[in-house]
Design a protein around this motif. Structure first.
Motif, PDB file in Angstrom:
ATOM      1  N   LEU A 146      78.892  85.180  24.999  1.00 31.96           N
ATOM      2  CA  LEU A 146      79.241  86.182  26.007  1.00 31.96           C
ATOM      3  C   LEU A 146      80.641  86.721  25.760  1.00 31.96           C
ATOM      4  O   LEU A 146      80.905  87.913  25.905  1.00 31.96           O
ATOM      5  N   LEU A 147      81.533  85.820  25.363  1.00 31.55           N
ATOM      6  CA  LEU A 147      82.903  86.244  25.079  1.00 31.55           C
ATOM      7  C   LEU A 147      82.916  87.252  23.930  1.00 31.55           C
ATOM      8  O   LEU A 147      83.590  88.273  23.986  1.00 31.55           O
ATOM      9  N   VAL A 148      82.149  86.944  22.891  1.00 33.56           N
ATOM     10  CA  VAL A 148      82.087  87.842  21.737  1.00 33.56           C
ATOM     11  C   VAL A 148      81.607  89.221  22.177  1.00 33.56           C
ATOM     12  O   VAL A 148      82.211  90.235  21.846  1.00 33.56           O
ATOM     13  N   ILE A 149      80.506  89.212  22.943  1.00 29.29           N
ATOM     14  CA  ILE A 149      79.962  90.497  23.389  1.00 29.29           C
ATOM     15  C   ILE A 149      81.004  91.241  24.198  1.00 29.29           C
ATOM     16  O   ILE A 149      81.237  92.444  24.004  1.00 29.29           O
ATOM     17  N   PHE A 150      81.640  90.541  25.116  1.00 27.02           N
ATOM     18  CA  PHE A 150      82.628  91.173  25.962  1.00 27.02           C
ATOM     19  C   PHE A 150      83.788  91.753  25.160  1.00 27.02           C
ATOM     20  O   PHE A 150      84.179  92.903  25.324  1.00 27.02           O
ATOM     21  N   VAL A 151      84.335  90.926  24.267  1.00 19.65           N
ATOM     22  CA  VAL A 151      85.483  91.377  23.486  1.00 19.65           C
ATOM     23  C   VAL A 151      85.137  92.577  22.621  1.00 19.65           C
ATOM     24  O   VAL A 151      85.869  93.562  22.580  1.00 19.65           O
ATOM     25  N   ILE A 152      83.998  92.506  21.951  1.00 19.72           N
ATOM     26  CA  ILE A 152      83.660  93.619  21.063  1.00 19.72           C
ATOM     27  C   ILE A 152      83.404  94.883  21.860  1.00 19.72           C
ATOM     28  O   ILE A 152      83.745  95.982  21.434  1.00 19.72           O
ATOM     29  N   ARG A 153      82.833  94.736  23.029  1.00 23.99           N
ATOM     30  CA  ARG A 153      82.508  95.911  23.820  1.00 23.99           C
ATOM     31  C   ARG A 153      83.760  96.542  24.408  1.00 23.99           C
ATOM     32  O   ARG A 153      83.930  97.749  24.391  1.00 23.99           O
ATOM     33  N   TYR A 154      84.658  95.703  24.915  1.00 25.34           N
ATOM     34  CA  TYR A 154      85.807  96.256  25.628  1.00 25.34           C
ATOM     35  C   TYR A 154      87.149  96.106  24.934  1.00 25.34           C
ATOM     36  O   TYR A 154      88.058  96.864  25.174  1.00 25.34           O
ATOM     37  N   LEU A 155      87.275  95.099  24.103  1.00 24.67           N
ATOM     38  CA  LEU A 155      88.569  94.863  23.461  1.00 24.67           C
ATOM     39  C   LEU A 155      88.369  94.794  21.969  1.00 24.67           C
ATOM     40  O   LEU A 155      88.708  93.814  21.330  1.00 24.67           O
ATOM     41  N   ALA A 156      87.812  95.856  21.415  1.00 26.43           N
ATOM     42  CA  ALA A 156      87.390  95.792  20.018  1.00 26.43           C
ATOM     43  C   ALA A 156      88.506  95.437  19.061  1.00 26.43           C
ATOM     44  O   ALA A 156      88.249  94.958  17.968  1.00 26.43           O
ATOM     45  N   ASN A 157      89.722  95.662  19.444  1.00 20.70           N
ATOM     46  CA  ASN A 157      90.792  95.326  18.514  1.00 20.70           C
ATOM     47  C   ASN A 157      91.415  93.978  18.803  1.00 20.70           C
ATOM     48  O   ASN A 157      92.493  93.665  18.308  1.00 20.70           O
ATOM     49  N   GLY A 158      90.746  93.200  19.620  1.00 17.70           N
ATOM     50  CA  GLY A 158      91.220  91.850  19.860  1.00 17.70           C
ATOM     51  C   GLY A 158      92.325  91.783  20.905  1.00 17.70           C
ATOM     52  O   GLY A 158      92.783  92.792  21.421  1.00 17.70           O
ATOM     53  N   VAL A 159      92.702  90.554  21.187  1.00 15.30           N
ATOM     54  CA  VAL A 159      93.731  90.338  22.207  1.00 15.30           C
ATOM     55  C   VAL A 159      95.055  90.977  21.797  1.00 15.30           C
ATOM     56  O   VAL A 159      95.728  91.627  22.590  1.00 15.30           O
ATOM     57  N   ILE A 160      95.433  90.796  20.556  1.00 16.31           N
ATOM     58  CA  ILE A 160      96.709  91.347  20.102  1.00 16.31           C
ATOM     59  C   ILE A 160      96.584  92.841  19.843  1.00 16.31           C
ATOM     60  O   ILE A 160      97.419  93.636  20.247  1.00 16.31           O
ATOM     61  N   GLY A 161      95.501  93.205  19.182  1.00 13.48           N
ATOM     62  CA  GLY A 161      95.340  94.608  18.837  1.00 13.48           C
ATOM     63  C   GLY A 161      95.243  95.491  20.072  1.00 13.48           C
ATOM     64  O   GLY A 161      95.767  96.597  20.109  1.00 13.48           O
ATOM     65  N   ASP A 162      94.563  94.983  21.092  1.00 12.29           N
ATOM     66  CA  ASP A 162      94.408  95.782  22.307  1.00 12.29           C
ATOM     67  C   ASP A 162      95.353  95.311  23.390  1.00 12.29           C
ATOM     68  O   ASP A 162      95.106  95.510  24.572  1.00 12.29           O
ATOM     69  N   TRP A 163      96.394  94.636  23.003  1.00 13.27           N
ATOM     70  CA  TRP A 163      97.371  94.136  23.972  1.00 13.27           C
ATOM     71  C   TRP A 163      97.878  95.237  24.900  1.00 13.27           C
ATOM     72  O   TRP A 163      97.983  95.033  26.100  1.00 13.27           O
ATOM     73  N   PRO A 164      98.191  96.421  24.377  1.00 10.08           N
ATOM     74  CA  PRO A 164      98.621  97.509  25.282  1.00 10.08           C
ATOM     75  C   PRO A 164      97.572  97.757  26.371  1.00 10.08           C
ATOM     76  O   PRO A 164      97.915  97.950  27.525  1.00 10.08           O
ATOM     77  N   LYS A 165      96.302  97.700  25.967  1.00  9.75           N
ATOM     78  CA  LYS A 165      95.226  97.921  26.928  1.00  9.75           C
ATOM     79  C   LYS A 165      95.258  96.852  28.025  1.00  9.75           C
ATOM     80  O   LYS A 165      95.108  97.133  29.210  1.00  9.75           O
ATOM     81  N   ILE A 166      95.455  95.603  27.595  1.00  9.06           N
ATOM     82  CA  ILE A 166      95.486  94.498  28.556  1.00  9.06           C
ATOM     83  C   ILE A 166      96.683  94.641  29.489  1.00  9.06           C
ATOM     84  O   ILE A 166      96.590  94.451  30.692  1.00  9.06           O
ATOM     85  N   ARG A 167      97.800  95.012  28.890  1.00 10.28           N
ATOM     86  CA  ARG A 167      99.008  95.150  29.718  1.00 10.28           C
ATOM     87  C   ARG A 167      98.831  96.248  30.749  1.00 10.28           C
ATOM     88  O   ARG A 167      99.233  96.103  31.893  1.00 10.28           O
ATOM     89  N   ARG A 168      98.178  97.307  30.309  1.00  9.28           N
ATOM     90  CA  ARG A 168      97.966  98.418  31.228  1.00  9.28           C
ATOM     91  C   ARG A 168      97.122  97.981  32.405  1.00  9.28           C
ATOM     92  O   ARG A 168      97.336  98.371  33.525  1.00  9.28           O
ATOM     93  N   LEU A 169      96.151  97.140  32.122  1.00 11.19           N
ATOM     94  CA  LEU A 169      95.265  96.627  33.160  1.00 11.19           C
ATOM     95  C   LEU A 169      96.068  95.860  34.197  1.00 11.19           C
ATOM     96  O   LEU A 169      95.882  95.991  35.398  1.00 11.19           O
TER      97      LEU A 169
END
Lengths: 291, 320, 397
Positions: B289-312
């Motif tokens: 489930l984690l894999v599906i979630f990450v690929i769907r919403y955080l395709a660049n990973g925790v670090i790669g999509d860090w700006p996205k996470i921070r924005r959230l």
């Protein structure tokens, strides 16, 4: 001599089942160009559906085909529409995201099934599971012969579908060039969804037909996914005839390998052939014919 | 994401002090395994994230490194520690061979080919009993009873690997790798030999993964083909570590390694005993489930999509 | 909302780092490592159930010198590095007084290594690779026979009754099968039986005909197979399809003794022999009672793995009752002095050949007769006389 003939016969028969597994994959890879690493798991789900129908409703697997195929068709559509298609719009460094999504899907399907059914081995034993037809000293397993026949039928049906019907032609058009197809008015989005469903439905048939001869457990999917790739590459992506030929070639090669090299390395034979085809004949057997 | 000098120092100090702060062999073991995955994930990332060649067969190099160390004991009669020196180079040679065979293939075909080669290695390792001891595996005695030497070795190897990859990525080679990843043909037309640089990337990648394998042999003291040439547990895990952490970033794989290893252990032990048994039985499901979630919403990973996470995070805060 | 999430996460982590089952002061903890998830989960479950069944009885009978005995179960998921992690957790975090369990050979090795290094006594009850007790590890004890000893009853049967001149050996190529096949080959050499074919296969195959047709061509008197349940069923049912008819088919325990075997192989399971480590009709006190109790409580069959676990629980309790103190060294010494009878047979740890701390037990031969598993050899414990020679055409009709 008897060894050789029996080996060839066994190889061809199992090749029929392999071909069915490969047909679904070749369609999916041909149209969507994604590697569906959940293919084996979809087959596994179909097998569990067949098992439940047999165990609790007494429905013979050959009739279960009418249930498992549509069921997987719907599941495939659902997966493609909600999980895979959206990825096309996501911007990421690696284009392999779709593949990895299928890895995730495969894992989730396996574990959900394991949760419901536990890891125990299940099997479906019908009256004809162990019967064999004899031609001289050569034995042919009856369910496998039937499966082979059905594989041929389904291949022919698919062939006809792709070549003669409008919908089929739309599928082929999308496979060749999705953008051009859209310009021509084809809803490529729906075609990909339909194709994944179709591919799933086909692999469901393979699973249902395999169940009387083999057995069932949640982790059964993996090795079959690998075989599906080998067949798809061998036969040529998107080629239905190629899938049948690829399946039979793989089955025979594995059988011969098992007999004359070693049973333990039987799977390696298929993999080596796979590599050779990837390297030397990238279009697959399809490029040798004109279909 | 360039990291602040002081944060880096803090991280280094934390890792150096950890075994002293937490004197539990159990947690040290988890950290050691996580550090090993830092090695494997970072090397996979160099080849896949930076050079665009997604390998589904990194178990080949891990297993080669592990068996190099193991064979030192069974065939040469010397200590498995020599494997730490030899594991990397032997894996590199194997990598060269794999590259020669597989690099003519692009994208998904390359991935499929690596799966095939990985499985072939596993099957041969099982069958060639006279060489590898087959499924009976290779068993040695751990040299040190305490976990500390292994822990610090792990830290050193992980640091070495990250440092090396950092230097490579920010050098001319690094730019060539990325050029190949973005558009191999364009790169070729600019005079970058795709084959040579892909091979170089693979050599470095296989070197460190092989090193991790040799480390595994010395630490776990037991290997067999099913454990070290495993498609799911090694190759796919390496990919997941990279993806979840963030492909194409330096810090992605280390973060991914720690997340994955801790997540696995957290679930396996039912959140360290807090939850009932069925939680531990669903750890693979949680992974999936984690894999599906990450690929769907955080395709660049925790670090790669860090700006996205921070924005959230910040967007929420703005309203509270 | 996010703040609440952060606080929750922090609490979880704090709890995690300090958590552990809180047990009464007056209790003794033993760690048991089994595959509770993964491919071998079915067997892990049988063993866990058996351990718990025994535990109830032990505690009802006063526990260990008045103190309650607790089993802390850890899941090794079928992987050696997880087994190692589980062992370390039990030793350092849960502070158990000894370890038990050990199903898969690879996992058992890993646990044994950890146990020996940490000087923590470990009682193996299923892991069968010979090497486990050949390392001179004084903290590792094994209740069950090693895989090389599985066919010992078969030996006397072959020399006295069947007298085969040739044999074919088929084995699944993991630890269990490889080890077993090597030693059976040596047994054949010793008995003067010519081995015509000794071939491994990857477990989980669909079509064994290429392998079986080679066996048919070689026409051996004895076909010996070491397989897990599903492969065993397919091998026999495909042998029947090919009309392969040696003098006897013999299985090396595992798959061939399970009730699923006749269920899946049907007629093809009839008349097949197998080595086995235990059967509920053996004259060991409590054997049949254990079987009945298990079936009543769990509504499922049990077999030798369950018996191994059940017996192990009692051996553990006995050692802990006799020990001078609960320090690992004293527990080890107490375990080494074990001399008792269990449902699995007598337990006394001795050293022989290259092995140390190994319990030496006889094995038995069973045969499927009319769909039921009957103990047929040695003659004095047989429940039914063995059937030999076998008319395969009649059997398979």
């Amino acid at each position: 001599m008897e060894i050789l003939v029996q080996t060839l016969v066994s190889g061809v028969l199992i090749g029929g089942i392999y071909a069915l597994i490969g047909i679904g994959m070749t369609l999916i890879m041909g149209v969507m160009k994604i590697i569906n690493l959940a293919h084996g798991q979809l087959m596994m789900v179909a097998m569990y559906i067949t098992f439940v129908l047999f165990e609790y409703f007494g429905l013979d697997p050959y009739f279960s085909l009418l249930v498992s195929m549509p069921a997987l068709f719907l599941l495939g559509i659902f997966l493609q529409k909600y999980l895979l298609n959206p990825l096309l719009k996501v911007d990421s460094i690696l284009p392999e995201n779709q593949v990895l999504m299928t890895v995730g899907i495969g894992m989730v399907l396996t574990e959900i099934i394991r949760f419901i059914f536990r890891s125990d081995y299940r099997s479906v034993k019908t009256a004809y599971s162990a019967t064999a037809l004899y031609i001289g000293p050569i034995s042919l397993n009856f369910p496998m012969v039937v499966a082979f026949g059905i594989a041929l039928l389904l291949t022919a049906a698919l062939f006809f579908f792709l070549l003669k019907t409008d919908l089929g032609k739309s599928v082929r058009a999308t496979a060749q060039n999705a953008d051009a197809a859209m310009i021509m008015g084809i809803n490529a989005h729906w075609i990909t969804v339909l194709t994944y469903g179709l591919g799933s439905g086909l692999v469901a048939a393979a699973g249902t037909l395999l169940l009387p001869i083999y057995y069932l457990f949640p982790d059964i999917g993996g090795p079959f996914t690998l075989k599906a790739f080998v067949i798809t590459m061998l036969g040529g992506m998107g080629s239905t005839i190629g899938a049948i030929l690829g399946g039979v070639v793989l089955g025979v090669a594995e059988s011969l390998g098992a007999t004359y090299i070693s049973m333990a390395l039987k799977d390696a034979v298929g993999l080596v052939i796979f590599l050779l085809v990837l390297i030397f004949l990238p279009g697959g057997l399809k490029t040798l014919t004109k279909v | 994401m360039r990291i602040n000098r002081w944060v880096l120092l803090g991280i280094v100090l934390f890792f150096l002090a950890f075994p002293v702060l937490v004197p539990s062999d159990y947690y040290r073991h988890i950290f050691i395994i996580a550090l090993m995955w830092v090695l494997i994930g970072s090397s996979w990332n160099l080849l896949a994230g930076f050079t665009g060649q997604v390998s589904f067969g990194h178990a080949i190099f891990f297993g080669t490194g592990a068996y190099t160390a193991g064979l030192c004991v069974t065939k040469l009669g010397i200590s498995a520690w020599w494997g730490i020196l030899l594991g990397g180079p032997v894996s590199t040679l194997v990598g060269l061979f794999i590259g020669w065979v597989c690099f003519r293939l692009r994208g998904p075909y390359f991935a499929l080919a690596t799966i095939a080669v990985g499985e072939i290695f596993r099957l041969v390792a099982i069958d060639w009993r006279s060489f590898t001891e087959g499924m009976e595996g290779i068993l040695i005695i751990q040299t040190f009873r305490s976990k500390l030497p292994y822990y610090y070795l792990g830290v050193a190897l992980a640091a070495l690997c990250m440092f090396a990859i950092h230097r490579v990525v920010y050098s001319k080679w690094g730019y060539y790798f990325v050029a190949i990843r973005e558009d191999q043909d364009a790169a070729e037309s600019m005079g970058i030999s795709a084959f040579r640089y892909k091979s170089l990337s693979l050599m470095i990648s296989s070197f460190f993964t092989g090193l991790a394998g040799a480390f595994y042999m010395n630490y776990m003291a037991f290997i067999d083909p099913h454990v070290v040439f495993n498609l799911h547990d090694i190759s796919i895990m390496a990919i997941l570590v990279g993806i979840i952490g963030g492909v194409g970033t330096i810090w992605g794989p280390p973060v991914g390694a720690f997340i994955m290893v801790f997540l696995q252990e957290t679930f396996r032990s039912s959140f360290f005993g807090l939850f009932p048994r069925w939680v531990s039985e669903s750890h693979v499901l949680a992974f999936g489930l984690l894999v599906i979630f990450v690929i769907r919403y955080l395709a660049n990973g925790v670090i790669g999509d860090w700006p996205k996470i921070r924005r959230l995070w910040t967007r929420e805060k703005a309203y509270s | 909302m996010k703040r609440i999430a952060t606080v929750c996460l922090a609490l979880c982590m704090a709890a995690a780092l300090s958590a552990g089952p809180t047990l009464a002061q007056d209790s003794i903890k033993v760690g048991i490592i089994l595959p509770l998830t993964g491919g071998q989960a079915a067997f892990g479950e049988i063993e866990k159930n058996s351990f718990e069944l025994a535990l109830e009885e032990i505690n009802a009978g006063g526990g260990v010198n008045g103190k309650r005995l607790y089993f802390i179960f850890e899941d090794d998921t079928g992987k050696p590095e997880v087994a190692r992690s589980a062992a370390e957790k039990l030793i350092t975090k849960d502070k158990v007084v000894m370890l038990g369990g050990g199903y898969g050979s690879s996992e058992t090795f890993a646990i044994a290594g950890v146990a020996q290094q940490n000087e923590m006594p470990f009682l193996v009850n299923t892991g069968s690779a010979d090497k486990i007790t050949e390392q001179n590890w004084n903290y590792v004890f094994r209740l069950n026979p090693a895989v090389s000893e599985y066919p010992s009853a078969l030996e006397s049967f072959l020399t006295e009754v069947v007298k085969p001149k040739t044999a074919a050996i088929l084995f699944e190529d993991s630890n269990f099968g490889s080890g077993g096949s090597k030693t059976f080959q040596e047994t054949c050499n010793r008995l003067g039986i010519k081995v015509l074919l000794n071939e491994g296969y990857s477990k989980g195959g669909v079509d064994f005909k290429p392998l079986l047709v080679k066996v048919k061509q070689a026409n051996p008197d004895l076909v010996y197979m070491i397989s897990y349940i599903m492969d065993a069923s397919l091998l026999m049912s495909q042998s029947r399809e090919l009309r392969l008819s040696p003098k006897v088919f013999v299985g090396g325990a595992a798959g061939f003794t399970l009730p699923e075997f006749p269920k899946n192989a049907g007629k093809a399971s009839e008349m097949v022999y197998s080595a086995t480590l235990w059967y509920q009709t053996l004259p060991y006190p409590g054997a049949m009672a254990y079987y009945d109790k298990y079936v009543k409580k769990f509504n499922k069959d049990t077999e030798y793995h369950g018996a191994e676990a059940y017996a192990a629980a009692f051996v553990i309790a006995d050692a802990l009752k006799r020990t001078k103190s609960l320090t690992p060294k004293d527990v080890r010494d107490s375990l080494a002095a074990t001399d008792m009878m269990t449902v699995f047979g007598p337990v006394k740890f001795i050293s022989y050949d290259k092995k140390t701390n190994q319990n030496k037990l006889p094995t038995y031969l069973v045969q499927w007769i009319d769909g039921k598993l009957e103990l047929v050899w040695p003659r004095n414990v047989a429940t039914k006389p063995f059937v030999f020679p076998i008319d395969w055409e009649k059997t398979w009709k």
